[in-house]
Design a protein around this motif. Structure first.
Motif, PDB file in Angstrom:
ATOM      1  N   PRO A   1     -35.827 -61.033  49.099  1.00 23.23           N
ATOM      2  CA  PRO A   1     -37.104 -61.682  49.422  1.00 23.23           C
ATOM      3  C   PRO A   1     -37.011 -62.446  50.741  1.00 23.23           C
ATOM      4  N   VAL A   2     -38.101 -62.554  51.479  1.00 25.66           N
ATOM      5  CA  VAL A   2     -38.024 -63.118  52.833  1.00 25.66           C
ATOM      6  C   VAL A   2     -37.494 -64.557  52.832  1.00 25.66           C
TER       7      VAL A   2
ATOM      8  N   GLU B   1     -45.681 -51.697  42.820  1.00 27.64           N
ATOM      9  CA  GLU B   1     -45.675 -53.001  42.153  1.00 27.64           C
ATOM     10  C   GLU B   1     -44.394 -53.202  41.352  1.00 27.64           C
ATOM     11  N   HIS B   2     -43.487 -52.212  41.363  1.00 27.26           N
ATOM     12  CA  HIS B   2     -42.259 -52.316  40.566  1.00 27.26           C
ATOM     13  C   HIS B   2     -41.132 -52.931  41.380  1.00 27.26           C
ATOM     14  N   SER B   3     -40.149 -53.486  40.686  1.00 26.14           N
ATOM     15  CA  SER B   3     -39.013 -54.065  41.397  1.00 26.14           C
ATOM     16  C   SER B   3     -37.729 -53.805  40.613  1.00 26.14           C
TER      17      SER B   3
ATOM     18  N   SER C   1     -47.304 -57.280  41.071  1.00 27.86           N
ATOM     19  CA  SER C   1     -46.161 -57.265  41.988  1.00 27.86           C
ATOM     20  C   SER C   1     -45.284 -58.494  41.774  1.00 27.86           C
ATOM     21  N   ASP C   2     -44.058 -58.394  42.303  1.00 29.20           N
ATOM     22  CA  ASP C   2     -43.033 -59.414  42.046  1.00 29.20           C
ATOM     23  C   ASP C   2     -43.448 -60.821  42.545  1.00 29.20           C
TER      24      ASP C   2
ATOM     25  N   GLY D   1     -29.055 -56.843  48.308  1.00 29.34           N
ATOM     26  CA  GLY D   1     -30.237 -56.990  47.449  1.00 29.34           C
ATOM     27  C   GLY D   1     -30.630 -55.601  46.976  1.00 29.34           C
ATOM     28  N   LEU D   2     -30.336 -55.293  45.710  1.00 31.24           N
ATOM     29  CA  LEU D   2     -30.540 -53.904  45.252  1.00 31.24           C
ATOM     30  C   LEU D   2     -31.822 -53.770  44.439  1.00 31.24           C
ATOM     31  N   GLY D   3     -32.967 -53.930  45.089  1.00 29.85           N
ATOM     32  CA  GLY D   3     -34.251 -53.784  44.407  1.00 29.85           C
ATOM     33  C   GLY D   3     -34.950 -52.492  44.783  1.00 29.85           C
TER      34      GLY D   3
END
Ligand SMILES: NC(=O)C1=CN([C@@H]2O[C@H](COP(=O)(O)OP(=O)(O)OC[C@H]3O[C@@H](n4cnc5c(N)ncnc54)[C@H](O)[C@@H]3O)[C@@H](O)[C@H]2O)C=CC1
Ligand SMILES: O=C(O)C(=O)Cc1ccc(O)cc1
Length: 306
Positions: free
Chosen positions: A74-75, A129-131, A231-232, A12-14
């Protein structure tokens, strides 16, 4: 700082994975970092900006031979990713994650961890708040806490090594159990995010009446809310669904207090309002005096009153 792992895989490359990559490179903490992102577009972006030494087209390829695998999705997606990579995990490797909720992630991931592979969940208390792959930066974790949440039977050497990695990336590290973590984060992060989302939603409804005044004249408090509420959506949907009990517990207390304040305003009970605000002001001063607010400007620091 010297090398801690030979090979690290980031799934997961966020924001968090990309920040980890730049922070690991800054301090030379891993010889090779592989990465996998689900979307072709993110993989292309990662290759273009040099994010990861090797970007792989499958999670399994990224994980093969890795000494540390960090789940940065994400969880709600952690369990499925763990299941997908389980059979290619190297014996003796450590699996970790960066999810904002711990009990739900442990419940979803732990059943897929094979014997001989260590599992040490973690949560860096740092973000924006960025993703996405272009949002990360090496300094994100500097002077921020990272909480390690070992599960029963977590190997002390695996914990110590992961601690050294986070310290090498600039964090202060503490250990906590999962239930306590989820309650603390419900108070300090999850409920505040929900309140920000709500306040911005209310203002958006109002805007239909007052045109653009809400945005034009918004003071600092509301601007902070709009940043947080940007936020995402996937990440935060998963946080609330996963940390349901603790968040509902805190929101229950929050609404009780809000109703008490609402009643004080309606009945003109100024003493209630004054006493409440005096108590909350003292808490803020306590944080500043303890030197725990790294973002606060210096003015007022240490003053007993003003
Ligand atoms: N954003 C923040 O401020 C913080 C986030 N976290 C946690 O870190 C984790 C990652 O968050 P960010 O890096 O901010 O998210 P992000 O949205 O920037 O990146 C998430 C990445 O996971 C990928 N992904 C989503 N579902 C997937 C799946 N099923 N399989 C494979 N990849 C998938 C996305 O395509 C994206 O590349 C989350 O669990 C979040 O709770 C922890 C601390 C701070
Ligand atoms: O941007 C902010 O204000 C944050 O609160 C960042 C953040 C978001 C989620 C986490 O689990 C930890 C930190």
């Amino acid at each position: 700082m010297s090398q801690i792992y030979d090979r690290v895989a980031l799934i997961g490359l966020g924001l968090i994975a990309s920040s980890m990559f730049w922070a690991m490179k800054r301090a030379g903490l891993a010889r090779e970092v592989t990465g996998y992102a689900r979307s072709e577009k993110s993989r292309e972006t990662a290759r273009r900006i040099g994010l990861c030494d090797r970007v792989c087209d499958t999670a399994r390829e990224a994980v093969e031979g890795a000494d540390l695998v960090v789940l940065c999705v994400p969880v709600g997606a952690m369990g499925a990713v763990a299941e997908e990579i389980a059979s290619v995990l190297k014996p003796g490797a450590t699996v970790s994650d960066v999810g904002s909720v711990k009990r739900g992630v442990i419940r979803a991931v732990q059943p897929h961890i094979p014997d001989g592979v260590h599992f040490v969940p973690a949560h860096p208390l740092a973000g924006t708040e960025h993703s996405g792959p272009e949002s990360g930066f090496a300094e994100l974790f500097d002077n921020r806490w990272c909480l390690l949440v070992p599960v029963e039977g977590s190997d002390p050497d695996a914990i110590a090594r992961l601690r050294a990695l986070w310290e090498g990336m600039g964090s202060n590290v503490d250990e906590m159990d999962a239930d306590h973590h989820d309650l603390v984060l419900a108070v300090t992060s999850h409920a505040p995010h929900l309140i920000a989302y709500t306040m911005v939603g209310v203002a958006d409804d109002l805007r239909r009446v007052t045109d653009s005044e809400v945005i034009k004249y918004s003071a600092a408090g509301f601007r902070d809310f709009t940043r947080i509420a940007a936020s995402d959506p996937t990440m935060w949907r998963d946080v609330f669904l996963s940390n349901k009990d603790a968040t509902l517990e805190i929101l229950g207390r929050f609404t009780e207090e809000l109703f008490a304040l609402q009643r004080a305003i309606r009945t003109g009970d100024g003493d209630h309002l004054f006493d409440y605000f005096t108590r909350t002001r003292a808490i803020r001063r306590g944080i500043i005096d303890a030197g725990q607010d790294t973002d606060a400007p210096d003015f007022g620091r240490g003053k007993a009153s003003s």
